[in-house]
Design a protein around this motif. Structure first.
Motif: not given
Length: 595
Positions: A86, A103, A247-248, A250-252, A256
């Motif tokens: 993370q 994470r 990752g659902q 989430k802004n990575i 998104v």
């Protein structure tokens, strides 16, 4: 020059493809009929979903949606993108420790993902010396799980290879693998000898490694956006959305993530032509890295099909066996480099679906690619290339019974070449994969044989079954020249060290050519350890210059990666280095809204 045209066989291929497709059309599982699934055509069925087994490309495409790495590498900046991690790793020079956090997430079976899984995976890489990964984890002296989501590694010193390879390794679930690993570890002391010899220890380690690599995995547990739902041998593999995917929503890295589809259905086709026909008919949505040059023109005329083209992550090359003459002579290799018409290969054999290559890192790797290495023969006609090669070899002491240039300087067929020691040059053999395995490599071999033959270098072209070719080159080291490819090369350039460092000049290692110079070895070791990216980039540029001067191999071309996608069912394809078949695409695809 006889480069066989394929136009005559295309209609026949389509008829065969239709027949095969009707015979072998995969039976679609019921869940896929009721939900929005991405249908992908693959040509070969993954027999084992074991990530430790050196699998084929099709297996890797399936398991990359299941097993996930700690970090990803941004292709442009080379910076780390936290994935399972993370945050960015923090190095403490006083204690020589690297610390990072994970994470909060669960495996796709619902079990909690913890730091113990990471430690378990890393220790396995090291203890059993898992091929490739062992070298990446060697800098790690110690690993501990400080708490459930904190990893602390003690390393010898921070290096680029640690950041770009160790930290981008994938992770397995300790719960699933621990029973097998414990049995494998028992083999390490299986002789009962309290002080076993090195030979015994090596046999024990090989037995333990074989146990891990040969273990059949049909129901892998992962952390990816999808998980195994069902499969039918010879027909399909169905992955469904992993509701536990970290990752659902989430802004990575500015995106998104989904997934926004219910799953992925891999349909298995026996032939490329059959899979291409399925794409054309709308039975599949994605032909992953498989469009043949022969079908591109027809497919792009379909308004519902797109053929994204990117330069491949690898390249095709001509390799020499430097362990015997005349291949051991760098002047001979430079002369051959002038005689090869790379532009002809790209235009006539690849139909312009590729790019000539004059260095040892493909241009898709924009950070480390060196565009300024010598481009032997570029822009020259046959006469000029022959003149350059002839000048190199005559200055070195080679002689001809009939030279490739007559007294007036005109081209003629060379004959009776003798080497500087006065010995007649024996007939050399150039081996390539067969045309049904790789048409372009086979045709390139045929063309190179003819070019060298016209110059007076006696060469036989041998189209060899791929497994036999690999045995000759990698295991037996019994060859003269060969054409092969490096596919799916990492963005990290340390592969140059593995391909050409003298330590890898052993059977079953990667220095196929037997190249050995102290200067290259030292520089290759330095770049592996360099932490400053700019300094490392300078070293890698120098490595490419050294290789381009010495030519233990001759890079030939980078093909286009051509993937067929249906644009009438899905949107959100992400085009990156290596194509649209990447983790971002599978996390971003959305169904097209139908009016």
């Amino acid at each position: 020059m006889k480069i066989h045209a394929r136009k005559r066989i295309i209609p026949a291929l389509w008829r065969i493809a239709l027949y095969l497709t009707l015979l072998t059309l995969p039976a679609v599982p019921a869940p896929a009929l009721a939900k929005t699934f991405l249908n992908i055509a693959i040509l070969k069925e993954p027999k084992n979903l074991n990530p430790f087994q050196p699998g084929d490309a099709w297996t890797k495409r399936v398991i990359q949606l299941i097993y996930q790495p700690l970090y990803l590498v941004d292709p442009d900046s080379q910076t780390l993108i936290p994935w399972l991690a993370q945050d960015q790793p923090v190095y403490d020079p006083e204690s020589r420790t690297v610390t990072f956090h994970l994470r909060e997430m669960r495996w796709d079976d619902g079990e909690e993902f913890t730091a113990e899984d990471v430690v378990f995976t890393g220790e396995l890489f090291k203890k059993l010396r898992i091929p490739r990964y062992h070298a990446y984890w060697e800098p790690v002296e110690k690993m501990v799980a400080a708490d459930k989501r904190t990893i602390r590694m003690t390393i010898r010193k921070p290096t680029a290879i640690f950041a770009r390879r160790t930290l981008t390794s994938w992770v397995i679930q300790k719960k699933q693998w621990e029973p097998l690993v414990r049995r494998a570890e028992a083999l390490l002391s299986g002789s009962g000898d309290s002080n076993p010899s090195e030979a015994i220890e090596e046999r024990q380690r090989e037995a333990a490694l074989k146990m891990i690599q040969s273990h059949m995995v049909s129901d892998p547990v992962g952390l990816g956006p999808f998980k195994i739902a069902s499969r039918k041998k010879g027909a399909y593999i169905l992955l469904e959305k992993n509701d536990h995917f970290f990752g659902q929503g989430k802004n990575i890295a500015g995106r998104v993530l989904g997934p926004y589809i219910d799953g992925v259905l891999f349909k298995i086709y026996g032939t490329l032509s059959g899979a291409t026909l399925a794409l054309k008919k709308g039975e599949v949505d994605f032909l992953w890295k498989g469009i043949s040059h022969a079908f591109v023109k027809e497919l792009v005329q379909n308004p519902h099909i797109s053929v994204p083209m990117t330069l491949d992550e690898g390249y095709r090359y001509l390799g020499f066996n430097l362990r015997k003459p005349p291949m051991s002579d760098p002047d001979f290799r430079r002369a051959v480099a002038y005689l090869i018409n790379k532009d002809f290969i790209v235009k006539r054999i690849l139909h312009d679906h590729g790019q000539r290559l004059d260095t040892f890192i493909p241009p898709s790797n924009t950070f480390y690619y060196n565009p300024d290495t010598p481009a032997y023969g570029k822009g020259m006609d046959r006469k000029r290339r022959t003149q350059e090669a002839y000048a190199i070899l005559t200055a070195r002491g080679y002689q001809w019974e009939v030279p490739p240039l007559n007294a007036e300087g005109s081209l003629q067929k060379g004959k009776g070449l003798t080497m500087p020691d006065g010995k007649a040059m024996g007939r050399l053999t150039l081996i390539t994969p067969p045309a049904h395995y790789d048409t372009e490599m086979a045709a390139s071999g045929q063309a190179i044989q003819e070019w060298l033959g016209e110059f007076g270098i006696p060469v036989s072209w041998d189209s060899t079954a791929f497994a036999n070719l690999i045995r000759q080159v990698k295991v037996d080291q019994d060859f003269d020249m060969f054409i092969l490819s490096w596919r799916g090369l990492s963005l990290d350039p340390d592969y140059l060290r593995r391909f050409f460092h003298s330590a890898y000049n052993l059977p079953n290692q990667w220095n196929f050519s037997g190249y050995h110079t102290d200067r290259f070895d030292r520089l290759a070791e330095m770049q592996m350890q360099a932490l400053d990216l700019k300094e490392r980039r300078r070293m890698v540029m120098r490595l490419q210059n050294l290789l381009s001067r010495d030519l233990p191999a001759i890079p030939l071309y980078v093909p286009h990666q051509m993937e067929g996608v249906r644009t009438d069912r899905f949107t959100g394809w992400v085009k990156e280095v290596g194509g649209v078949g990447n983790i971002w695409t599978f996390c971003m695809l959305r169904p097209v809204q139908q009016n």
